[in-house]
Design an enzyme around this catalytic site. Sequence first.
Site, short mmCIF file in Angstrom:
data_model
loop_
_atom_site.label_atom_id
_atom_site.label_comp_id
_atom_site.label_asym_id
_atom_site.label_seq_id
_atom_site.Cartn_x
_atom_site.Cartn_y
_atom_site.Cartn_z
N CYS A 63 25.67 39.65 72.97
CA CYS A 63 25.14 39.47 71.61
C CYS A 63 24.10 38.35 71.55
O CYS A 63 24.26 37.29 72.17
CB CYS A 63 26.29 39.17 70.65
SG CYS A 63 25.76 39.02 68.94
N CYS A 67 27.12 32.14 67.99
CA CYS A 67 28.35 31.69 67.32
C CYS A 67 29.21 30.94 68.35
O CYS A 67 29.62 31.53 69.36
CB CYS A 67 29.10 32.88 66.76
SG CYS A 67 28.03 33.97 65.80
N CYS A 70 32.50 32.40 70.02
CA CYS A 70 32.58 33.81 70.38
C CYS A 70 32.44 34.08 71.88
O CYS A 70 31.50 33.61 72.53
CB CYS A 70 31.53 34.61 69.61
SG CYS A 70 31.75 36.39 69.83
N CYS A 107 39.34 49.36 62.51
CA CYS A 107 38.14 48.54 62.34
C CYS A 107 37.32 48.53 63.63
O CYS A 107 37.80 48.11 64.68
CB CYS A 107 38.54 47.12 61.97
SG CYS A 107 37.12 46.05 61.75
N CYS A 138 36.92 50.72 58.70
CA CYS A 138 36.26 49.43 58.53
C CYS A 138 35.31 49.27 59.71
O CYS A 138 35.58 49.76 60.80
CB CYS A 138 37.30 48.31 58.53
SG CYS A 138 36.57 46.66 58.41
N CYS A 198 35.32 42.91 53.30
CA CYS A 198 36.30 42.18 54.09
C CYS A 198 35.57 40.93 54.54
O CYS A 198 34.63 41.02 55.33
CB CYS A 198 36.76 43.01 55.27
SG CYS A 198 37.83 42.10 56.41
N ARG A 270 44.52 38.41 55.12
CA ARG A 270 44.97 38.82 56.45
C ARG A 270 45.23 37.62 57.36
O ARG A 270 44.34 36.78 57.55
CB ARG A 270 43.96 39.76 57.11
CG ARG A 270 44.46 40.28 58.47
CD ARG A 270 43.57 41.38 59.08
NE ARG A 270 43.41 42.46 58.14
CZ ARG A 270 42.22 42.83 57.64
NH1 ARG A 270 41.12 42.21 58.02
NH2 ARG A 270 42.16 43.81 56.78
N1 SAM Z 1 29.00 40.67 65.42
C1 SAM Z 1 29.56 40.85 64.13
C2 SAM Z 1 29.60 39.61 63.30
O1 SAM Z 1 29.68 38.53 63.86
O2 SAM Z 1 29.60 39.71 62.08
C3 SAM Z 1 30.92 41.47 64.16
C4 SAM Z 1 31.96 41.05 65.19
S1 SAM Z 1 32.51 39.38 65.12
C5 SAM Z 1 33.36 39.22 66.65
C6 SAM Z 1 33.68 39.36 63.81
C7 SAM Z 1 34.35 38.06 63.45
O3 SAM Z 1 35.38 37.77 64.38
C8 SAM Z 1 33.55 36.80 63.41
O4 SAM Z 1 32.82 36.66 62.23
C9 SAM Z 1 34.61 35.73 63.51
O5 SAM Z 1 35.04 35.33 62.22
C10 SAM Z 1 35.75 36.43 64.24
N2 SAM Z 1 35.91 35.84 65.59
C11 SAM Z 1 35.10 36.02 66.63
N3 SAM Z 1 35.52 35.32 67.70
C12 SAM Z 1 36.65 34.68 67.32
C13 SAM Z 1 37.54 33.79 67.98
N4 SAM Z 1 37.35 33.41 69.24
N5 SAM Z 1 38.61 33.34 67.29
C14 SAM Z 1 38.80 33.71 66.01
N6 SAM Z 1 37.98 34.53 65.34
C15 SAM Z 1 36.92 35.01 65.98
C1 DTB Z 2 38.05 39.16 61.66
O1 DTB Z 2 37.99 38.37 60.70
N1 DTB Z 2 38.74 38.96 62.77
C2 DTB Z 2 38.56 40.03 63.70
C3 DTB Z 2 37.70 41.04 62.88
N2 DTB Z 2 37.41 40.31 61.70
C4 DTB Z 2 36.52 41.67 63.47
C5 DTB Z 2 38.04 39.64 65.02
C6 DTB Z 2 38.89 38.63 65.73
C7 DTB Z 2 38.31 38.38 67.06
C8 DTB Z 2 39.08 37.44 67.89
C9 DTB Z 2 38.44 37.14 69.18
C10 DTB Z 2 38.27 38.31 70.12
O2 DTB Z 2 39.23 39.11 70.29
O3 DTB Z 2 37.21 38.40 70.74
FE1 SF4 Z 3 27.65 38.11 68.05
FE2 SF4 Z 3 30.10 37.11 68.38
FE3 SF4 Z 3 28.46 36.03 66.60
FE4 SF4 Z 3 29.47 38.49 66.13
S1 SF4 Z 3 30.62 36.58 66.28
S2 SF4 Z 3 27.35 37.81 65.84
S3 SF4 Z 3 29.57 39.26 68.24
S4 SF4 Z 3 28.13 36.06 68.84
#
Ligand code: SAM
Ligand code: DTB
Ligand code: SF4
Length: 333
Positions: A63, A67, A70, A107, A138, A198, A270
């Site tokens: 990506c 973030c 992530c 989702c 979702c 959401c 949630r």
């Molecule tokens: N790329 C899209 C975005 O960021 O909107 C969708 C996928 S992203 C992985 C969805 C959400 O997962 C993020 O906004 C974040 O709140 C949550 N998330 C991602 N990595 C995480 C982590 N290591 N621990 C907890 N929540 C996480």
């Molecule tokens: C949200 O708030 N939590 C979910 C979903 N929306 C997409 C994602 C959690 C991701 C946790 C880290 C991972 O598994 O990579």
């Molecule tokens: Fe990309 Fe992860 Fe950020 Fe979603 S949370 S925009 S997958 S870097």
Amino acid sequence: MNAPIRHVDPAQPRFDWALEEIEALFERPFMELVFEAAAIHRRWFDPSEVQLSQLLSVKTGGCAENCGYCSQSQHFKTGVAASKLMEADTVIAAAAEAKAGGAQRFCMGAAWRDLKDRDLPKVAAMISGVKALGLETCATLGMLKPEQAQALKDAGLDYYNHNLDTGPDYYDQVVTTRTYQDRLDTLAAVRDAGLSTCCGGIVGMGETRRDRAGLLHALATLPAHPDSLPINDLMPIPGTPLGDSEAIDGLEFVRMIAVARIVCPKAVVRLSAGREHMSRELQALCFLAGANSMFVGGKLLTTSNPDKDTDAALMAELGLRPMGTGTSASAVV
Ligand code: SAM
Ligand code: DTB
Ligand code: SF4
């Protein structure tokens, strides 16, 4: 003459929260806060019911965003390999399995900064196929333009997940490749298309209590409260800037759930990422404080989640059942 006394019902949704009022909720004695949240929870929901969602990463890694939490950002070395968008049939088969396992909503998550029009037909096919199984749908695909949100709605999408992640003052400590306003713009497009929202965030990223209040303030003062409000406990990912963050205290996490329940009383709150590291007792307190949804299935996107049997046992022990079924957890999960 005295001014008439105004009786304010604390369970009615409000959109005029001041940040200081939300901070004051966090400061309340723990037992009082949880009691009030539990009372509000009971005004809008059956407290024995829990909504069950299951995630699938339909496009993993690589990506463009940075973030700091992530595993899927191309900016950090996390060991997560980038893969292409999955085929619709494969996604639909996974959704059928999730449904058989008890999930109510499926989702689909993609590691994208934004949805590209070239990917829309395949994503729309996934959504339609999953919807046809009788599941709620979702998706979380990054930023959307208004016409893309409409196309997803037309394909059968019920919810769009797009998190604000943290309070506005802490945001640029977490991500710099997009702004808070970018997130708000996508949320507006999602609402305007008639999709359910959401939207929530993450705690345990080194933010202050004021930042946590700031996130809930941002959510509670949106033109419409989120329909689903995920509170994620950071899953620390080695190799990311936030991989060494100190874990949030369990009772502070419960406060976050309780305040979310109070300021967005009709939202389905949630208990999202991070349950894997939580005791049964901590999860029970979260459900008492107003959480009424969780992710099921052994995997989130790239990290793990409690397995089916562990959650079935937890729900049975707590007397919880899947939302809207009137069926015991062990019969469904
Ligand atoms: N790329 C899209 C975005 O960021 O909107 C969708 C996928 S992203 C992985 C969805 C959400 O997962 C993020 O906004 C974040 O709140 C949550 N998330 C991602 N990595 C995480 C982590 N290591 N621990 C907890 N929540 C996480
Ligand atoms: C949200 O708030 N939590 C979910 C979903 N929306 C997409 C994602 C959690 C991701 C946790 C880290 C991972 O598994 O990579
Ligand atoms: Fe990309 Fe992860 Fe950020 Fe979603 S949370 S925009 S997958 S870097």
